[in-house]
Write an enzyme that holds these catalytic residues in place. Structure first.
Site, PDB file in Angstrom:
ATOM      1  N   GLY A  46       0.743  -1.130  -0.050  1.00 36.54           N
ATOM      2  CA  GLY A  46       0.042  -0.017   0.150  1.00 36.54           C
ATOM      3  C   GLY A  46       0.849   1.324   0.134  1.00 36.54           C
ATOM      4  N   GLN A  51       3.161  10.027   1.705  1.00 33.26           N
ATOM      5  CA  GLN A  51       4.442   9.324   1.635  1.00 33.26           C
ATOM      6  C   GLN A  51       5.538   9.597   0.822  1.00 33.26           C
ATOM      7  OE1 GLN A  51       2.546   5.400   2.273  1.00 33.26           O
ATOM      8  NE2 GLN A  51       4.268   5.062   3.769  1.00 33.26           N
ATOM      9  N   CYS A  94       5.953  -0.051   7.990  1.00 35.85           N
ATOM     10  CA  CYS A  94       5.647   0.920   7.089  1.00 35.85           C
ATOM     11  C   CYS A  94       6.824   1.514   6.072  1.00 35.85           C
ATOM     12  CB  CYS A  94       4.876   2.156   7.814  1.00 35.85           C
ATOM     13  SG  CYS A  94       4.697   3.817   6.938  1.00 35.85           S
ATOM     14  N   LEU A  95       6.753   1.933   5.039  1.00 34.67           N
ATOM     15  CA  LEU A  95       7.911   2.368   4.058  1.00 34.67           C
ATOM     16  C   LEU A  95       8.434   3.640   4.554  1.00 34.67           C
ATOM     17  CD1 LEU A  95       6.300   1.423   0.746  1.00 34.67           C
ATOM     18  CD2 LEU A  95       7.825   0.105   1.675  1.00 34.67           C
ATOM     19  N   HIS A 136      -4.679   1.667   7.562  1.00 37.30           N
ATOM     20  CA  HIS A 136      -3.042   2.038   7.495  1.00 37.30           C
ATOM     21  C   HIS A 136      -2.938   3.332   6.740  1.00 37.30           C
ATOM     22  CE1 HIS A 136       1.428   1.298   7.952  1.00 37.30           C
ATOM     23  NE2 HIS A 136       1.190   2.193   6.817  1.00 37.30           N
ATOM     24  N   GLU A 137      -3.492   3.262   5.395  1.00 37.41           N
ATOM     25  CA  GLU A 137      -3.335   4.124   4.249  1.00 37.41           C
ATOM     26  C   GLU A 137      -4.138   5.309   4.664  1.00 37.41           C
ATOM     27  OE1 GLU A 137      -0.662   3.417   2.782  1.00 37.41           O
ATOM     28  OE2 GLU A 137      -0.710   1.451   2.895  1.00 37.41           O
ATOM     29  N   HIS A 140      -2.546   7.709   7.182  1.00 40.29           N
ATOM     30  CA  HIS A 140      -1.738   8.427   6.349  1.00 40.29           C
ATOM     31  C   HIS A 140      -2.087   9.846   5.921  1.00 40.29           C
ATOM     32  CE1 HIS A 140       2.400   6.300   6.376  1.00 40.29           C
ATOM     33  NE2 HIS A 140       1.691   5.210   5.901  1.00 40.29           N
TER      34      HIS A 140
HETATM   35  O1  GNR Z   1       4.017  -2.458   2.567  1.00 40.20           O
HETATM   36  C1  GNR Z   1       3.324  -2.225   3.695  1.00 40.20           C
HETATM   37  N1  GNR Z   1       2.941  -3.566   4.297  1.00 40.20           N
HETATM   38  C2  GNR Z   1       2.141  -3.596   5.522  1.00 40.20           C
HETATM   39  C3  GNR Z   1       2.239  -4.675   6.478  1.00 40.20           C
HETATM   40  C4  GNR Z   1       1.094  -4.373   7.616  1.00 40.20           C
HETATM   41  C5  GNR Z   1       0.427  -3.573   7.789  1.00 40.20           C
HETATM   42  C6  GNR Z   1       0.519  -2.339   6.703  1.00 40.20           C
HETATM   43  C7  GNR Z   1       1.156  -2.313   5.789  1.00 40.20           C
HETATM   44  S1  GNR Z   1       1.423  -1.075   4.705  1.00 40.20           S
HETATM   45  C8  GNR Z   1       3.075  -1.119   4.304  1.00 40.20           C
HETATM   46  C9  GNR Z   1       3.261  -0.022   3.017  1.00 40.20           C
HETATM   47  C10 GNR Z   1       3.240   1.248   3.723  1.00 40.20           C
HETATM   48  O2  GNR Z   1       3.765   2.090   4.393  1.00 40.20           O
HETATM   49  N2  GNR Z   1       1.988   1.815   3.399  1.00 40.20           N
HETATM   50  O3  GNR Z   1       1.501   3.232   3.873  1.00 40.20           O
HETATM   51 NI    NI Z   2       2.704   3.130   5.665  1.00 40.63          NI
END
Ligand code: GNR
Ligand code: NI
Length: 189
Positions: A46, A51, A94-95, A136-137, A140
């Site tokens: 995601g 980001q 999270c990246l 999660h997205e 952000h």
């Molecule tokens: O790649 C991602 N893996 C992930 C694993 C568990 C819960 C959420 C994520 S999102 C993350 C990519 C990211 O930072 N998206 O904002």
């Molecule tokens: Ni993230």
């Protein structure tokens, strides 16, 4: 298409609230396509526009696990219109918080309303990893990182380590050293 640089915490842009898009025009579609390419290259499942430094309410997802296979999903102005009472715990990464992972509890199932790649209004029920990831997205887009859901003690420890890692990387780059980046296969995103 283009691969965009991904911001890492602590960065003030990751704490800002993003603005809705008015319509899914050519510019927003270009952003969606660039974000998808950036997400695949990272790799991640995601990515949210802030980001990559764009404060617009746009996210992309593609979950490909044994249990769930979505294909690429593009969402502008995503909104949770319904959430289950029961929570699930996933170990999130999270990246923008590289190499750190924590358990986070979130509603197990959510219904999301959004504009798709063509600008059509859609609704989708998400469960499993997709439910976690879409929340999660959307977080952000409101300036919230997964570390905001854990204890401040753990959060501050992670932020301190990220800042230290960044400073060491900057120092190495200034000295012309090659980047020494270890990949942890257990936690490859
Ligand atoms: O790649 C991602 N893996 C992930 C694993 C568990 C819960 C959420 C994520 S999102 C993350 C990519 C990211 O930072 N998206 O904002
Ligand atoms: Ni993230």
């Amino acid at each position: 298409m283009a691969i965009l640089p991904i911001l890492t915490a602590p960065d003030p842009r990751l704490k800002k609230k993003s603005l809705p898009v008015e319509t899914v025009d050519a510019g927003v579609r270009q952003l969606m396509d660039d974000m998808l390419e950036t997400m695949y290259a990272a790799p991640g499942i995601g990515l949210a526009a802030p980001q990559v430094g764009v404060l617009k309410r746009v996210i992309v997802l593609d979950i490909d696990r044994e249990d769930v296979k979505t294909g690429p999903l593009f969402m502008a102005n995503p909104e949770i219109v319904e959430a289950s009472d029961d929570d699930v715990i996933y170990e999130e990464g999270c990246l923008s918080v590289p190499e750190h992972y924590s358990d986070v509890a979130r509603p197990a199932e959510v219904r999301v309303r959004y504009l798709d790649h063509e600008g059509n209004s859609q609704e989708m029920t998400c469960e499993g990893l997709l439910a976690t990831c879409v929340q999660h997205e959307i977080d952000h887009l409101d300036g919230i990182l997964f570390i905001d859901h854990i204890s401040s003690l753990k959060r501050n420890m992670i932020l301190r380590k990220l800042l230290k890692a960044r400073k060491e990387k900057e120092r190495d780059e200034a000295e012309g050293k090659a980047p020494a980046k270890a990949q942890d296969p257990e936690h490859a995103l």
